[in-house]
Design a protein around this motif. Structure first.
Motif, PDB file in Angstrom:
ATOM      1  N   LYS A   1      48.173  10.233  22.696  1.00  0.00           N
ATOM      2  CA  LYS A   1      48.220  10.844  21.816  1.00  0.00           C
ATOM      3  C   LYS A   1      47.631  12.664  21.400  1.00  0.00           C
ATOM      4  O   LYS A   1      47.194  13.128  21.960  1.00  0.00           O
ATOM      5  N   PRO A   2      48.518  12.368  20.297  1.00  0.00           N
ATOM      6  CA  PRO A   2      48.401  14.284  19.859  1.00  0.00           C
ATOM      7  C   PRO A   2      46.988  14.204  19.290  1.00  0.00           C
ATOM      8  O   PRO A   2      46.231  13.217  18.584  1.00  0.00           O
ATOM      9  N   VAL A   3      46.211  15.099  19.749  1.00  0.00           N
ATOM     10  CA  VAL A   3      44.837  15.476  19.007  1.00  0.00           C
ATOM     11  C   VAL A   3      44.687  16.027  17.447  1.00  0.00           C
ATOM     12  O   VAL A   3      45.538  16.346  17.162  1.00  0.00           O
ATOM     13  N   ALA A   4      43.532  14.790  17.317  1.00  0.00           N
ATOM     14  CA  ALA A   4      43.893  15.094  15.350  1.00  0.00           C
ATOM     15  C   ALA A   4      43.243  16.148  14.894  1.00  0.00           C
ATOM     16  O   ALA A   4      42.713  17.267  15.433  1.00  0.00           O
ATOM     17  N   ASN A   5      44.030  16.977  13.803  1.00  0.00           N
ATOM     18  CA  ASN A   5      43.447  18.114  13.866  1.00  0.00           C
ATOM     19  C   ASN A   5      43.834  19.323  14.652  1.00  0.00           C
ATOM     20  O   ASN A   5      43.218  20.507  14.369  1.00  0.00           O
ATOM     21  N   GLN A   6      45.118  19.679  15.145  1.00  0.00           N
ATOM     22  CA  GLN A   6      45.222  20.355  16.531  1.00  0.00           C
ATOM     23  C   GLN A   6      44.826  21.851  15.766  1.00  0.00           C
ATOM     24  O   GLN A   6      44.242  22.796  16.995  1.00  0.00           O
ATOM     25  N   GLU A   7      45.626  22.111  14.801  1.00  0.00           N
ATOM     26  CA  GLU A   7      45.810  23.246  14.492  1.00  0.00           C
ATOM     27  C   GLU A   7      44.257  24.723  14.317  1.00  0.00           C
ATOM     28  O   GLU A   7      44.151  25.528  14.376  1.00  0.00           O
ATOM     29  N   LEU A   8      43.224  23.636  13.881  1.00  0.00           N
ATOM     30  CA  LEU A   8      42.069  23.736  12.955  1.00  0.00           C
ATOM     31  C   LEU A   8      41.224  24.000  13.847  1.00  0.00           C
ATOM     32  O   LEU A   8      40.753  25.190  14.637  1.00  0.00           O
ATOM     33  N   VAL A   9      41.252  22.763  15.520  1.00  0.00           N
ATOM     34  CA  VAL A   9      40.719  23.066  17.079  1.00  0.00           C
ATOM     35  C   VAL A   9      41.301  24.404  17.373  1.00  0.00           C
ATOM     36  O   VAL A   9      40.648  24.944  18.188  1.00  0.00           O
ATOM     37  N   GLN A  10      41.900  24.704  17.064  1.00  0.00           N
ATOM     38  CA  GLN A  10      42.525  25.841  18.001  1.00  0.00           C
ATOM     39  C   GLN A  10      42.616  27.348  17.606  1.00  0.00           C
ATOM     40  O   GLN A  10      42.075  27.813  18.270  1.00  0.00           O
ATOM     41  N   ARG A  11      42.094  27.159  15.721  1.00  0.00           N
ATOM     42  CA  ARG A  11      41.933  28.052  15.968  1.00  0.00           C
ATOM     43  C   ARG A  11      40.657  28.437  15.527  1.00  0.00           C
ATOM     44  O   ARG A  11      40.004  29.767  15.571  1.00  0.00           O
ATOM     45  N   ILE A  12      39.547  27.521  15.450  1.00  0.00           N
ATOM     46  CA  ILE A  12      37.673  27.534  16.060  1.00  0.00           C
ATOM     47  C   ILE A  12      37.902  27.846  17.547  1.00  0.00           C
ATOM     48  O   ILE A  12      37.298  29.111  18.096  1.00  0.00           O
ATOM     49  N   ASP A  13      38.631  27.357  18.355  1.00  0.00           N
ATOM     50  CA  ASP A  13      38.843  27.953  20.256  1.00  0.00           C
ATOM     51  C   ASP A  13      39.018  29.319  20.097  1.00  0.00           C
ATOM     52  O   ASP A  13      38.601  30.170  20.725  1.00  0.00           O
ATOM     53  N   ALA A  14      40.056  29.987  19.154  1.00  0.00           N
ATOM     54  CA  ALA A  14      40.926  31.480  19.256  1.00  0.00           C
ATOM     55  C   ALA A  14      39.231  32.375  18.619  1.00  0.00           C
ATOM     56  O   ALA A  14      38.836  33.427  19.276  1.00  0.00           O
ATOM     57  N   LEU A  15      38.352  31.651  17.864  1.00  0.00           N
ATOM     58  CA  LEU A  15      36.928  32.712  16.963  1.00  0.00           C
ATOM     59  C   LEU A  15      35.993  32.405  18.241  1.00  0.00           C
ATOM     60  O   LEU A  15      35.070  33.742  18.007  1.00  0.00           O
ATOM     61  N   LEU A  16      35.944  31.208  19.115  1.00  0.00           N
ATOM     62  CA  LEU A  16      34.677  31.497  19.566  1.00  0.00           C
ATOM     63  C   LEU A  16      35.199  32.213  21.180  1.00  0.00           C
ATOM     64  O   LEU A  16      34.162  31.672  22.025  1.00  0.00           O
ATOM     65  N   THR A  17      36.512  32.238  21.451  1.00  0.00           N
ATOM     66  CA  THR A  17      37.031  32.780  22.422  1.00  0.00           C
ATOM     67  C   THR A  17      36.066  34.014  22.981  1.00  0.00           C
ATOM     68  O   THR A  17      35.907  35.189  21.667  1.00  0.00           O
ATOM     69  N   GLY A  18      34.534  34.829  23.962  1.00  0.00           N
ATOM     70  CA  GLY A  18      34.161  35.272  23.935  1.00  0.00           C
ATOM     71  C   GLY A  18      33.697  35.525  23.336  1.00  0.00           C
ATOM     72  O   GLY A  18      32.519  36.995  23.724  1.00  0.00           O
ATOM     73  N   ARG A  19      32.789  35.165  22.669  1.00  0.00           N
ATOM     74  CA  ARG A  19      32.065  35.527  21.710  1.00  0.00           C
ATOM     75  C   ARG A  19      30.377  34.341  22.239  1.00  0.00           C
ATOM     76  O   ARG A  19      30.960  32.984  22.436  1.00  0.00           O
ATOM     77  N   PRO A  20      29.511  35.420  21.758  1.00  0.00           N
ATOM     78  CA  PRO A  20      27.980  34.122  22.427  1.00  0.00           C
ATOM     79  C   PRO A  20      27.562  33.117  21.046  1.00  0.00           C
ATOM     80  O   PRO A  20      26.788  33.618  20.070  1.00  0.00           O
ATOM     81  N   VAL A  21      28.033  32.022  21.069  1.00  0.00           N
ATOM     82  CA  VAL A  21      27.761  30.553  20.152  1.00  0.00           C
ATOM     83  C   VAL A  21      27.122  29.672  20.975  1.00  0.00           C
ATOM     84  O   VAL A  21      27.706  29.474  22.068  1.00  0.00           O
ATOM     85  N   GLU A  22      25.964  28.888  20.797  1.00  0.00           N
ATOM     86  CA  GLU A  22      24.942  28.166  20.683  1.00  0.00           C
ATOM     87  C   GLU A  22      25.124  27.130  20.003  1.00  0.00           C
ATOM     88  O   GLU A  22      24.444  27.090  18.812  1.00  0.00           O
TER      89      GLU A  22
END
Length: 234
Positions: A102-123
């Protein structure tokens, strides 16, 4: 702190939906060096689900903090945390489909968060919600989101909201009593001179350039940034 720079930022974020779906809001809070709430913000979402509110809270927190500074995020949402730490790699491999196809729910939101997390030190740190003696930052973010979900008006440090948000019941809280009045919620400025203050943490302006701790900043349409950038947008 090292050489005047913030070594690590500890924050929490949470979402609320009164009905799921229903009137919803997001909220985040950044702690000081002692782990006490220092600056916070919460914004309305209209009608939305709890999951959308939780993910939006994380997106807003990541946007409001400096990507170059290590960040600890405290959350009580298993869904939002697992979505961006455990499930996301598999979703990407499967073309943004779940294990059942099935399509991932809230895909656009998750993709934006993925971009914000890329290369960033987050725990990420999971903290149980609504616990006596629980995490104070998560409790603060929860109360902020809940308050704004009801009021549907933005609140936080940027709007002069120095008092903490009221508890869920509002008992014994003068802030809660004020929030019940229509005039209590601060309104977002749409023009004129911007209120400026000195940044307690480094961050990134909407223009893409960073600002340092101690630098003058103002509230822009989509977050804190350079006063000149706000002036250019109004």
């Amino acid at each position: 702190m090292i050489g005047g720079m913030v070594e690590r930022v500890v924050a929490a974020c949470d979402g609320a939906s009164k009905g799921n779906p229903g009137p919803a809001a997001w909220g985040w809070v950044v702690g000081d060096t002692e782990g006490r709430p220092e600056r916070w913000e919460a914004g309305p979402l209209g009608t939305a689900t709890n999951n959308v509110a939780e993910l939006t809270a994380l997106e807003q927190l990541l946007t409001a903090t400096d990507a170059a500074v290590p960040l600890e995020v405290r959350m009580d949402s298993q869904y939002a945390m697992k979505a961006v730490t455990e499930w996301l790699p598999g979703w990407k491999r499967k073309g943004w489909k779940t294990s059942t196809g099935k399509p991932v729910a809230n895909q656009e939101l998750v993709q934006r968060i993925d971009a914000l997390l890329t290369g960033r030190p987050v725990e990420f740190r999971y903290v149980p919600a609504h616990q006596v003696g629980g995490d104070p930052l998560n409790d603060f973010a929860d109360r902020a989101a809940s308050m704004v979900a009801v009021a549907q008006e933005a609140a936080g440090s940027a709007y002069g909201s120095d008092d903490p948000p009221p508890s869920a019941t509002g008992e014994g809280s003068s802030a809660a009593a004020r929030a019940k009045r229509p005039s209590a919620a601060p309104r977002k400025r749409t023009g004129g001179a911007a209120r400026t203050l000195k940044a307690k943490f480094p961050g990134r302006c909407r223009c893409g350039r960073s600002y340092a701790a101690g630098e003058e900043i103002a509230k822009n349409d989509d977050g804190w940034g350079h006063p000149a950038c706000r002036a250019a947008s109004v």
